[in-house]
Design a protein around this motif. Structure first.
Motif, PDB file in Angstrom:
ATOM      1  N   THR A   1       2.322   9.841   1.903  1.00  0.00           N
ATOM      2  CA  THR A   1       2.823  10.936   0.988  1.00  0.00           C
ATOM      3  C   THR A   1       2.167  10.978  -0.381  1.00  0.00           C
ATOM      4  N   ASP A   2       1.744   9.640  -0.726  1.00  0.00           N
ATOM      5  CA  ASP A   2       1.161   9.361  -1.896  1.00  0.00           C
ATOM      6  C   ASP A   2      -0.417   9.280  -1.756  1.00  0.00           C
ATOM      7  N   ILE A   3      -1.083  10.461  -1.652  1.00  0.00           N
ATOM      8  CA  ILE A   3      -2.314  10.324  -1.381  1.00  0.00           C
ATOM      9  C   ILE A   3      -3.330   9.823  -2.551  1.00  0.00           C
ATOM     10  N   VAL A   4      -2.959   9.999  -3.785  1.00  0.00           N
ATOM     11  CA  VAL A   4      -3.736   9.387  -5.006  1.00  0.00           C
ATOM     12  C   VAL A   4      -3.598   8.012  -5.065  1.00  0.00           C
ATOM     13  N   GLY A   5      -2.301   7.723  -5.029  1.00  0.00           N
ATOM     14  CA  GLY A   5      -1.938   6.267  -4.966  1.00  0.00           C
ATOM     15  C   GLY A   5      -2.204   5.555  -3.740  1.00  0.00           C
TER      16      GLY A   5
ATOM     17  N   LYS B   1       0.931  -1.047  -0.015  1.00  0.00           N
ATOM     18  CA  LYS B   1      -0.030   0.022  -0.049  1.00  0.00           C
ATOM     19  C   LYS B   1       0.932   1.306   0.085  1.00  0.00           C
ATOM     20  N   PRO B   2       0.533   2.259  -0.765  1.00  0.00           N
ATOM     21  CA  PRO B   2       1.440   3.523  -0.908  1.00  0.00           C
ATOM     22  C   PRO B   2       1.381   4.148   0.471  1.00  0.00           C
ATOM     23  N   GLY B   3       2.340   4.861   0.757  1.00  0.00           N
ATOM     24  CA  GLY B   3       2.617   5.534   2.011  1.00  0.00           C
ATOM     25  C   GLY B   3       1.840   6.791   2.177  1.00  0.00           C
TER      26      GLY B   3
ATOM     27  N   TYR C   1      -5.513   6.234  -2.293  1.00  0.00           N
ATOM     28  CA  TYR C   1      -6.885   6.021  -2.583  1.00  0.00           C
ATOM     29  C   TYR C   1      -7.169   4.940  -3.668  1.00  0.00           C
ATOM     30  N   LYS C   2      -6.308   4.970  -4.806  1.00  0.00           N
ATOM     31  CA  LYS C   2      -6.428   4.054  -5.680  1.00  0.00           C
ATOM     32  C   LYS C   2      -6.292   2.740  -5.246  1.00  0.00           C
ATOM     33  N   TYR C   3      -5.343   2.470  -4.387  1.00  0.00           N
ATOM     34  CA  TYR C   3      -5.136   1.071  -3.879  1.00  0.00           C
ATOM     35  C   TYR C   3      -6.321   0.545  -2.858  1.00  0.00           C
ATOM     36  N   ASP C   4      -6.703   1.661  -2.173  1.00  0.00           N
ATOM     37  CA  ASP C   4      -7.931   1.368  -1.159  1.00  0.00           C
ATOM     38  C   ASP C   4      -9.349   0.963  -1.861  1.00  0.00           C
ATOM     39  N   ALA C   5      -9.408   1.674  -3.063  1.00  0.00           N
ATOM     40  CA  ALA C   5     -10.512   1.407  -3.759  1.00  0.00           C
ATOM     41  C   ALA C   5     -10.397   0.160  -4.502  1.00  0.00           C
ATOM     42  N   TRP C   6      -9.231  -0.285  -5.138  1.00  0.00           N
ATOM     43  CA  TRP C   6      -9.040  -1.510  -5.533  1.00  0.00           C
ATOM     44  C   TRP C   6      -9.435  -2.547  -4.574  1.00  0.00           C
ATOM     45  N   ALA C   7      -8.571  -2.348  -3.431  1.00  0.00           N
ATOM     46  CA  ALA C   7      -8.574  -3.587  -2.132  1.00  0.00           C
ATOM     47  C   ALA C   7     -10.131  -3.567  -1.709  1.00  0.00           C
ATOM     48  N   ALA C   8     -11.015  -2.687  -1.924  1.00  0.00           N
ATOM     49  CA  ALA C   8     -12.385  -2.763  -1.670  1.00  0.00           C
ATOM     50  C   ALA C   8     -13.067  -3.985  -2.400  1.00  0.00           C
ATOM     51  N   LEU C   9     -12.544  -4.120  -3.506  1.00  0.00           N
ATOM     52  CA  LEU C   9     -13.191  -5.067  -4.261  1.00  0.00           C
ATOM     53  C   LEU C   9     -12.523  -6.531  -4.037  1.00  0.00           C
ATOM     54  N   GLN C  10     -11.897  -6.739  -3.237  1.00  0.00           N
ATOM     55  CA  GLN C  10     -11.093  -7.971  -2.748  1.00  0.00           C
ATOM     56  C   GLN C  10     -11.887  -9.110  -3.031  1.00  0.00           C
TER      57      GLN C  10
END
Length: 89
Positions: A50-54, A46-48, A56-65
């Motif tokens: 400091t990479d806010i956009v990354g 998961k991005p740190g 959010y993208k990671y979290d949105a993708w992870a929500a579809l696990q």
């Protein structure tokens, strides 16, 4: 190529031709569905903070696990169609 694959490929082209840019939450949903459909469940670190956009993208993708790739394809196609028709929420 199945029907779903063909519709998914067409939706990928259609999304580039939308009359107006979707909002950020819709863009995140499109991104997450695309990633789930093409790569499956989220992977990598998961991005740190400091990479806010990354992040959010990671979290949105992870929500579809656990969502199947075929289901993600269908949901992506449905979302693009609703954007084309102006009925997306």
């Amino acid at each position: 190529m199945s029907d779903v694959d063909g519709l998914f490929a067409k939706a990928q082209e259609d999304v580039k031709q939308l009359p107006e840019r979707p909002g950020n939450l819709t863009l995140l949903r499109l991104y997450a569905l695309f990633k789930q459909a093409t790569d499956g469940d989220v992977h990598g670190d998961k991005p740190g903070f400091t990479d806010i956009v990354g992040k959010y993208k990671y979290d949105a993708w992870a929500a579809l696990q656990g969502t199947s790739q075929e289901t993600a394809c269908q949901q992506y196609v449905e979302l693009v169609e609703s954007l084309k028709n102006g009925t997306a929420a």
